[in-house]
Write a protein that holds these residues in place. Sequence first.
Motif, PDB file in Angstrom:
ATOM      1  N   MET B   1     -28.541  29.689  18.680  1.00  0.00           N
ATOM      2  CA  MET B   1     -27.704  28.392  18.736  1.00  0.00           C
ATOM      3  C   MET B   1     -28.176  27.725  20.075  1.00  0.00           C
ATOM      4  O   MET B   1     -28.202  27.910  21.065  1.00  0.00           O
ATOM      5  CB  MET B   1     -26.015  28.979  19.055  1.00  0.00           C
ATOM      6  N   GLU B   2     -28.293  26.138  19.751  1.00  0.00           N
ATOM      7  CA  GLU B   2     -28.829  25.425  20.576  1.00  0.00           C
ATOM      8  C   GLU B   2     -27.542  24.924  21.372  1.00  0.00           C
ATOM      9  O   GLU B   2     -26.706  24.751  20.878  1.00  0.00           O
ATOM     10  CB  GLU B   2     -29.588  24.047  19.980  1.00  0.00           C
ATOM     11  N   ILE B   3     -28.016  24.638  22.621  1.00  0.00           N
ATOM     12  CA  ILE B   3     -26.709  24.137  23.498  1.00  0.00           C
ATOM     13  C   ILE B   3     -27.119  22.974  24.255  1.00  0.00           C
ATOM     14  O   ILE B   3     -28.146  22.825  24.762  1.00  0.00           O
ATOM     15  CB  ILE B   3     -26.139  25.263  24.724  1.00  0.00           C
ATOM     16  N   ARG B   4     -26.546  21.716  23.919  1.00  0.00           N
ATOM     17  CA  ARG B   4     -26.761  20.448  24.760  1.00  0.00           C
ATOM     18  C   ARG B   4     -25.659  19.923  25.444  1.00  0.00           C
ATOM     19  O   ARG B   4     -24.580  19.729  25.177  1.00  0.00           O
ATOM     20  CB  ARG B   4     -27.110  19.450  23.477  1.00  0.00           C
ATOM     21  N   PHE B   5     -25.927  19.795  26.809  1.00  0.00           N
ATOM     22  CA  PHE B   5     -25.354  19.047  27.845  1.00  0.00           C
ATOM     23  C   PHE B   5     -25.391  17.668  27.733  1.00  0.00           C
ATOM     24  O   PHE B   5     -26.614  16.920  28.002  1.00  0.00           O
ATOM     25  CB  PHE B   5     -25.684  19.468  29.186  1.00  0.00           C
ATOM     26  N   SER B   6     -24.516  16.848  27.440  1.00  0.00           N
ATOM     27  CA  SER B   6     -24.484  15.375  27.498  1.00  0.00           C
ATOM     28  C   SER B   6     -23.597  14.663  28.487  1.00  0.00           C
ATOM     29  O   SER B   6     -22.620  14.744  28.416  1.00  0.00           O
ATOM     30  CB  SER B   6     -24.159  14.789  25.793  1.00  0.00           C
ATOM     31  N   HIS B   7     -24.401  14.119  29.349  1.00  0.00           N
ATOM     32  CA  HIS B   7     -23.750  13.193  30.512  1.00  0.00           C
ATOM     33  C   HIS B   7     -22.708  14.058  31.027  1.00  0.00           C
ATOM     34  O   HIS B   7     -21.595  13.680  31.357  1.00  0.00           O
ATOM     35  CB  HIS B   7     -23.181  11.893  29.708  1.00  0.00           C
ATOM     36  N   VAL B   8     -22.904  15.207  31.486  1.00  0.00           N
ATOM     37  CA  VAL B   8     -21.739  16.110  31.908  1.00  0.00           C
ATOM     38  C   VAL B   8     -21.806  15.982  33.566  1.00  0.00           C
ATOM     39  O   VAL B   8     -22.970  16.036  34.100  1.00  0.00           O
ATOM     40  CB  VAL B   8     -22.053  17.484  31.630  1.00  0.00           C
ATOM     41  N   THR B   9     -20.748  15.982  34.217  1.00  0.00           N
ATOM     42  CA  THR B   9     -20.798  16.086  35.777  1.00  0.00           C
ATOM     43  C   THR B   9     -20.767  17.465  36.206  1.00  0.00           C
ATOM     44  O   THR B   9     -19.751  18.303  35.789  1.00  0.00           O
ATOM     45  CB  THR B   9     -19.501  15.251  36.150  1.00  0.00           C
ATOM     46  N   LEU B  10     -21.916  17.676  36.940  1.00  0.00           N
ATOM     47  CA  LEU B  10     -22.055  19.156  37.404  1.00  0.00           C
ATOM     48  C   LEU B  10     -22.078  19.008  38.612  1.00  0.00           C
ATOM     49  O   LEU B  10     -23.032  18.571  39.350  1.00  0.00           O
ATOM     50  CB  LEU B  10     -23.452  19.770  36.802  1.00  0.00           C
ATOM     51  N   THR B  11     -21.280  19.124  39.375  1.00  0.00           N
ATOM     52  CA  THR B  11     -21.187  19.136  41.105  1.00  0.00           C
ATOM     53  C   THR B  11     -22.529  19.853  41.480  1.00  0.00           C
ATOM     54  O   THR B  11     -22.762  21.114  41.325  1.00  0.00           O
ATOM     55  CB  THR B  11     -19.902  19.569  41.966  1.00  0.00           C
ATOM     56  N   PRO B  45     -15.887  20.573  30.554  1.00  0.00           N
ATOM     57  CA  PRO B  45     -16.086  19.405  31.794  1.00  0.00           C
ATOM     58  C   PRO B  45     -15.200  18.312  31.675  1.00  0.00           C
ATOM     59  O   PRO B  45     -14.645  17.794  30.801  1.00  0.00           O
ATOM     60  CB  PRO B  45     -17.712  18.982  31.466  1.00  0.00           C
ATOM     61  N   THR B  46     -15.018  17.692  33.233  1.00  0.00           N
ATOM     62  CA  THR B  46     -14.311  16.372  33.194  1.00  0.00           C
ATOM     63  C   THR B  46     -14.914  15.117  32.515  1.00  0.00           C
ATOM     64  O   THR B  46     -14.030  14.338  32.065  1.00  0.00           O
ATOM     65  CB  THR B  46     -13.532  16.310  34.868  1.00  0.00           C
ATOM     66  N   LYS B  47     -16.204  15.110  32.756  1.00  0.00           N
ATOM     67  CA  LYS B  47     -17.070  14.082  32.216  1.00  0.00           C
ATOM     68  C   LYS B  47     -17.823  14.515  31.392  1.00  0.00           C
ATOM     69  O   LYS B  47     -18.651  15.457  31.698  1.00  0.00           O
ATOM     70  CB  LYS B  47     -17.494  13.326  33.420  1.00  0.00           C
ATOM     71  N   GLY B  48     -18.211  13.953  30.251  1.00  0.00           N
ATOM     72  CA  GLY B  48     -19.375  14.316  29.300  1.00  0.00           C
ATOM     73  C   GLY B  48     -19.078  15.417  28.141  1.00  0.00           C
ATOM     74  O   GLY B  48     -17.783  15.847  28.315  1.00  0.00           O
ATOM     75  N   ASN B  49     -19.946  15.710  27.313  1.00  0.00           N
ATOM     76  CA  ASN B  49     -19.656  16.718  26.152  1.00  0.00           C
ATOM     77  C   ASN B  49     -20.666  17.842  26.297  1.00  0.00           C
ATOM     78  O   ASN B  49     -21.774  17.771  26.644  1.00  0.00           O
ATOM     79  CB  ASN B  49     -19.477  16.102  25.111  1.00  0.00           C
ATOM     80  N   ILE B  50     -20.420  18.875  25.726  1.00  0.00           N
ATOM     81  CA  ILE B  50     -21.215  20.018  25.478  1.00  0.00           C
ATOM     82  C   ILE B  50     -21.497  20.067  23.980  1.00  0.00           C
ATOM     83  O   ILE B  50     -20.199  20.104  23.152  1.00  0.00           O
ATOM     84  CB  ILE B  50     -20.893  21.019  25.915  1.00  0.00           C
ATOM     85  N   TYR B  51     -22.553  20.225  23.391  1.00  0.00           N
ATOM     86  CA  TYR B  51     -22.580  20.585  21.665  1.00  0.00           C
ATOM     87  C   TYR B  51     -23.214  21.830  21.700  1.00  0.00           C
ATOM     88  O   TYR B  51     -24.313  22.195  22.308  1.00  0.00           O
ATOM     89  CB  TYR B  51     -23.607  19.392  21.262  1.00  0.00           C
ATOM     90  N   TYR B  52     -22.768  22.444  20.552  1.00  0.00           N
ATOM     91  CA  TYR B  52     -23.291  23.695  19.985  1.00  0.00           C
ATOM     92  C   TYR B  52     -24.061  23.593  18.700  1.00  0.00           C
ATOM     93  O   TYR B  52     -23.238  23.156  17.778  1.00  0.00           O
ATOM     94  CB  TYR B  52     -22.344  24.993  20.119  1.00  0.00           C
ATOM     95  N   ASN B  53     -25.314  23.573  18.623  1.00  0.00           N
ATOM     96  CA  ASN B  53     -25.979  23.090  17.320  1.00  0.00           C
ATOM     97  C   ASN B  53     -25.426  21.752  16.847  1.00  0.00           C
ATOM     98  O   ASN B  53     -25.145  21.799  15.618  1.00  0.00           O
ATOM     99  CB  ASN B  53     -25.549  24.246  16.063  1.00  0.00           C
TER     100      ASN B  53
END
Lengths: 265, 258
Positions: B1-11, B45-53
């Motif tokens: 499964m591909e995981i994509r982080f899109s504009h996520v805030t990661l301290t 995440p408080t900001k941004g999104n994560i996508y699975y496939n």
Amino acid sequence: MSSLAIDDLSLSPFKNFAIFFSNHSFNLIVGTSGSGKTRLLKALAGLLKTQEKVRYNRTYIEKISFSKLQGKIGLVFPELLSSLSSFTVEDSLKNSLESFSYEKKEQEEKIKNMLSFINITGKRKKYIKDLSAFEQLKILFAVELIKEPEVLLLDEPLKKIVSKEEKKSFLKLLEHCYQKGLTIIMTSSSLEDTMLSSFTQLYILDHGNLILKGEPLEVLKKDSILNKLGLKIPFMVDLCVKLEYYKMVDEIILEEEKLIDKIWN
Amino acid sequence: MEIRFSHVTLTPIEDTSFVIPKESLTAITGAGKEEALRFMAEAFPTKGNIYYNGEKKLKRNLKKYKKEIKYVGVDFEKEFSFENVYEYYIYYLRYHHIKVKDPSESIYNVLKIVGLEEKVLNDNLSNLSSSVLKRFQLSLALLEDSQILLLEEPFLSFHEKEIKEIFSILETLKEKFHKTIVIATEDHNLIYQYFNYLVWLKDKMVLSGSPEELYYQVEGKDKPEIVHFIQMVEEKKGIKLDHRKDIRDLIKDIYRSV
């Protein structure tokens, strides 16, 4: 004086096991999981029933009163953390000093000095469970050190510490204590820790047997034995030992630049 | 499964976008890696999104993610008071509603995958050595056929020989069982030696790609010792050595070059 010795101990996984830690020494015991490291420290601390096999300054530990032994030998065992986690930093140090009859002012001075030594001054009122793994380790260490023991036994204190800088910083504290006269016996499952401080002796333990002992660099040169035990030799030592085999160097050089100059000059 | 982080805030990085390829053995390193693992598991995440496939992670699908994504923390945290290993497995299956045909068979299967012997089932959890306990912890995550495995600093309990064994297990899980495995670690030597993909949260930037490419491109000291040495030889003496992973190959190159 603060030497510790074990003679002819036969208690799983040990069989006719003997070891000696001299007064004012900085010792590292390395072994893989199941080698007996924790059990060895427990035996040295008098936590196991060993029947006249462990001597502290030539006296069998059974002949020393429990409270006296507690005062002389400090234990930094990560498994003790759970008993401290609901205390604040300040309370855990106060509890540690409870059995000593210090005046309030003197007690406060000791706590202040200890927190400054381990560099946790701003977190006095914090609960130990809310601290980072590195800070928790320093508190565990401080709780024992504040009792001014003669020997400190530390069971894999760096196991949960990931940052090399934090490891070095903790070992610097230990080295300082060693230079002040404390005898230190620490265990680890990684030979990399050997390179982070100036241990005086390195012991290699495997399934209850003492395989190697001696000055750290001399022990690390025994690459075939260490590899067989599944222990990874630190990079620079490994490189030098192999280069020695090809007669390209004749000593262990730990600094990269120096080694490069030696090879290509 | 591909995981994509899109504009996520990661301290401490405010806008993080990267992809973890499916069926890969990916290392994630640098400040923010633990937070990234948590966002891939159950947190949001408080900001941004994560996508699975390509499918956006939404709170209403939390149940689905629980089944498909397993997180193995640094420490084994007991969920139940059972001390016996077998009893713990059985209750774990029941409590997490993991549907299996034959519980014993499932347990034997996961024991085999992580390289534990059946006799461990009679042992007491508190008597397990740290490396056996880590294998047990990993085996619990394998009881359900999840597609993603997230592991936080899993190698702290292992010595060199065991690390090789664990990577061989992870390779099998990736190749044979098509799992995507993400490991958060600060050990650059291990990353270089064993991983085929790296996400590096470095100095408020995200770098991703093959560990070899990244380590040879990026400046700084936080890199595998062998890479640092090879680069220093080039810098100080102008001698270009091959990009080796094995110290024995490096020695041969040095021998030829002097």
